[in-house]
Design a protein around this motif. Structure first.
Motif: not given
Length: 235
Positions: A90-107
């Motif tokens: 959230y502090a870095g460059a804005r992503k086109k999708t939420e896919a990476l953040r979802y992966s963190y939640v599931y991990e």
């Protein structure tokens, strides 16, 4: 309005350019605790939705036991690593999708489930303690979802309780029926909107979770002995 994935932290402040360091403890919210530190103390609170937990953790009698200040045997470093990555996303460059953040939640959920999940009985929780924890979760759920349709039977299913058990638990401990509590929460938010915004009464009713204007007017009249329009006029 930007949408966040379930379990995502909310970011405040300015962009940092690198992940923050989390040297401190990781603690389950149901553990009684206090935090004390300098002005530079950084606190991350992560809320994981019932819906997501129900998909990932099917066992009804399990909880996550996290307290790194008292436990040196579990991989808290892995939890901190994932939370750093979440925050940095959230502090870095804005992503086109939420896919990476979802992966963190599931991990994160995978590590919690595999490494930190225990039976309630193993934690030595008594029945009153379990009931109190459930009540706090119910109250938090209502406060976070008051704008949406809240169905008692659906909530009971998500919490692995029967509808009658949830209703009795809530009435016994809160002194009111579940539906009355939901309406009270919605009314509190509606009052703020009437006082602080120029939205129409109909819009405020919809934004605060009421199914229609008639239902809102009835609940408001019962609570404040006047109509929403009259309340706004005198506010």
């Amino acid at each position: 309005m930007r949408h966040f994935p379930p379990g995502a932290p909310r970011r405040g402040g300015q962009k940092t350019g690198k992940p923050p360091h989390f040297p401190g403890p990781a603690i389950n919210c149901n553990n009684v605790h206090a935090l004390k530190g300098t002005d530079n103390l950084f606190l991350l609170q992560l809320h994981i939705s019932y819906q997501l937990l129900r998909e990932v953790v099917p066992d009804t009698g399990m909880v996550f036991a996290c307290n790194s200040s008292a436990d040196a045997f579990h991989p808290y470093g892995e939890l901190r690593r994932i939370m750093r990555q979440m925050l940095f996303s959230y502090a870095g460059a804005r992503k086109k999708t939420e896919a990476l953040r979802y992966s963190y939640v599931y991990e994160l959920l995978d590590i919690l489930t595999e490494q930190f999940q225990v039976q309630l009985e193993e934690m030595g929780q008594s029945r009153p303690q379990r009931d109190e924890a459930r009540l706090q979760e119910i109250i938090r759920y209502v406060n976070q979802n008051f704008q949406e349709e809240i169905n008692l039977s659906r909530l009971a299913e998500q919490m692995y309780l029967s509808t009658s058990s949830l209703s009795r638990l809530f009435k016994k401990n809160m002194g009111c029926y579940f539906a009355d509590f939901v309406n009270r929460v919605r009314l509190n938010h509606a009052v703020k909107e009437l006082e602080e915004t120029e939205k129409t009464v109909t819009r405020s009713a919809a934004d605060c979770g009421f199914s229609n204007l008639a239902a809102f007017n009835k609940q408001f009249q019962n609570a404040y002995q006047m109509s929403p329009s009259a309340y706004r006029h005198q506010a």
